[in-house]
Design a protein around this motif. Sequence first.
Motif, PDB file in Angstrom:
ATOM      1  N   ASP A 202       0.828  -1.207   0.000  1.00 49.90           N
ATOM      2  CA  ASP A 202       0.000   0.000   0.000  1.00 49.90           C
ATOM      3  C   ASP A 202       0.862   1.256   0.000  1.00 49.90           C
ATOM      4  N   MET A 203       2.004   1.204   0.661  1.00 47.92           N
ATOM      5  CA  MET A 203       2.898   2.364   0.661  1.00 47.92           C
ATOM      6  C   MET A 203       3.334   2.696  -0.763  1.00 47.92           C
ATOM      7  N   VAL A 204       3.696   1.680  -1.514  1.00 50.11           N
ATOM      8  CA  VAL A 204       4.109   1.881  -2.909  1.00 50.11           C
ATOM      9  C   VAL A 204       2.920   2.316  -3.762  1.00 50.11           C
ATOM     10  N   ARG A 205       1.778   1.675  -3.566  1.00 53.42           N
ATOM     11  CA  ARG A 205       0.604   1.974  -4.383  1.00 53.42           C
ATOM     12  C   ARG A 205       0.084   3.395  -4.161  1.00 53.42           C
ATOM     13  N   LEU A 206       0.139   3.871  -2.921  1.00 61.17           N
ATOM     14  CA  LEU A 206      -0.403   5.210  -2.677  1.00 61.17           C
ATOM     15  C   LEU A 206       0.519   6.292  -3.252  1.00 61.17           C
ATOM     16  N   ILE A 207       1.823   6.043  -3.291  1.00 62.63           N
ATOM     17  CA  ILE A 207       2.725   6.992  -3.942  1.00 62.63           C
ATOM     18  C   ILE A 207       2.440   7.033  -5.434  1.00 62.63           C
ATOM     19  N   ASP A 208       2.222   5.876  -6.018  1.00 63.28           N
ATOM     20  CA  ASP A 208       1.850   5.814  -7.432  1.00 63.28           C
ATOM     21  C   ASP A 208       0.507   6.507  -7.670  1.00 63.28           C
ATOM     22  N   PHE A 209      -0.412   6.346  -6.736  1.00 68.93           N
ATOM     23  CA  PHE A 209      -1.729   6.985  -6.795  1.00 68.93           C
ATOM     24  C   PHE A 209      -1.578   8.507  -6.844  1.00 68.93           C
ATOM     25  N   MET A 210      -0.690   9.052  -6.031  1.00 65.46           N
ATOM     26  CA  MET A 210      -0.472  10.498  -6.014  1.00 65.46           C
ATOM     27  C   MET A 210       0.138  11.001  -7.314  1.00 65.46           C
ATOM     28  N   ALA A 222      -0.014   8.331   5.777  1.00 63.26           N
ATOM     29  CA  ALA A 222       0.246   7.078   5.059  1.00 63.26           C
ATOM     30  C   ALA A 222       0.181   5.929   6.060  1.00 63.26           C
ATOM     31  N   THR A 223      -1.051   5.602   6.456  1.00 61.65           N
ATOM     32  CA  THR A 223      -1.308   4.530   7.413  1.00 61.65           C
ATOM     33  C   THR A 223      -2.566   3.794   6.976  1.00 61.65           C
ATOM     34  N   ALA A 224      -2.666   2.538   7.363  1.00 61.69           N
ATOM     35  CA  ALA A 224      -3.893   1.784   7.105  1.00 61.69           C
ATOM     36  C   ALA A 224      -5.037   2.364   7.943  1.00 61.69           C
ATOM     37  N   PRO A 225      -6.284   2.167   7.520  1.00 65.37           N
ATOM     38  CA  PRO A 225      -7.413   2.777   8.228  1.00 65.37           C
ATOM     39  C   PRO A 225      -7.768   2.134   9.561  1.00 65.37           C
ATOM     40  N   THR A 226      -7.050   1.067   9.961  1.00 62.54           N
ATOM     41  CA  THR A 226      -7.385   0.371  11.206  1.00 62.54           C
ATOM     42  C   THR A 226      -6.159   0.248  12.117  1.00 62.54           C
ATOM     43  N   PRO A 227      -5.766   1.338  12.780  1.00 65.27           N
ATOM     44  CA  PRO A 227      -4.684   1.220  13.763  1.00 65.27           C
ATOM     45  C   PRO A 227      -5.097   0.282  14.894  1.00 65.27           C
ATOM     46  N   LYS A 278     -10.682  10.299   1.338  1.00 66.87           N
ATOM     47  CA  LYS A 278     -11.443  11.303   0.593  1.00 66.87           C
ATOM     48  C   LYS A 278     -11.037  11.338  -0.874  1.00 66.87           C
ATOM     49  N   ALA A 279      -9.759  11.067  -1.133  1.00 62.27           N
ATOM     50  CA  ALA A 279      -9.253  11.100  -2.510  1.00 62.27           C
ATOM     51  C   ALA A 279      -9.651   9.861  -3.308  1.00 62.27           C
ATOM     52  N   GLY A 280     -10.189   8.850  -2.621  1.00 66.23           N
ATOM     53  CA  GLY A 280     -10.636   7.649  -3.323  1.00 66.23           C
ATOM     54  C   GLY A 280      -9.642   6.518  -3.356  1.00 66.23           C
ATOM     55  N   TYR A 281      -8.564   6.619  -2.554  1.00 68.91           N
ATOM     56  CA  TYR A 281      -7.602   5.522  -2.530  1.00 68.91           C
ATOM     57  C   TYR A 281      -8.203   4.317  -1.809  1.00 68.91           C
ATOM     58  N   GLU A 282      -8.070   3.127  -2.409  1.00 66.38           N
ATOM     59  CA  GLU A 282      -8.579   1.890  -1.816  1.00 66.38           C
ATOM     60  C   GLU A 282      -7.411   1.021  -1.358  1.00 66.38           C
ATOM     61  N   PHE A 283      -7.353   0.749  -0.070  1.00 65.05           N
ATOM     62  CA  PHE A 283      -6.252  -0.035   0.487  1.00 65.05           C
ATOM     63  C   PHE A 283      -6.344  -1.499   0.063  1.00 65.05           C
TER      64      PHE A 283
END
Length: 297
Positions: A202-210, A222-227, A278-283
Amino acid sequence: MHILLTGGSGLIGSHLVKQWQGVHKLTVLSRSPEKTASQLGSNIIVVSSLSNINLNQVDAVINLAGEPIVGKRWSERQKKVLCDSRWHGTALLVSAIKAASTPPKIFISGSAIGIYGAQDAQLITEDYTHYHNDFAHQLCQQWEALALEAESPATRVCILRTGIVLAKHGGALKKMLLPFQLGLGGPISSGEQYMSWIHINDMVRLIDFMLNHPTLQGIFNATAPTPVTNVQFSKTLAKVLHRPALLPMPAFMLQLIFGEMAELLLTGQRVIPSNLSKAGYEFQFSELEPALCALLR
């Protein structure tokens, strides 16, 4: 796309290089170019100085360089190393971006959830401003302030406040594995402190997403939605490894071993990625147990 990357031999950077090889033109800025080139492969351009790069021909800059924060005890000398390795390099990159006639369209710069300082169970989004003014906060605050100076109508800036990155062959998980594999793992102190984690994929994917969403800019957790609490993390890791998790590590022992740095392990932050959602990123991995299973089984 031509991407300039700092920290290319680090945990996140090396995974980005692997993901982008053959997709983008990659230039890696490194203080040890020969060593970095041998680690990353012969088809990656590695340079030792910004003077060797024409930023007018670069589309994106990813800034991930920095001395590992949990590598050594936080002596005053080590604190200076931690600050200089982030602040100095970021300032140089920003100056080069601002001096370019056709600057990169995006500057993604690292930070950490440590900017929030030691927190309790308060749920923290990017809008949270009741910072605890400890060393981690001071380190990240200046790091972010320097990076944001690159913002202009031509260049959008995205700041990544990264949590605990889970990867099999590096980072925090690698350090935790051996005691848990031996059946000697357990929570740290009370175990009530929160751990805000993210799977390396997810770390790699979200950078690509940006990179691929040109309206995105600003601060992103840059954290998962369930700490989870440290107790929950310990029990889940032990479950995945089919081991017990019965031996807590007392706070005083950590403080003897790590000094001031122990506060990172004894306190925590309960952080959620509100702006990414909010930006629509799906983990790919939003829950801890599937994330650990994917890495360890």
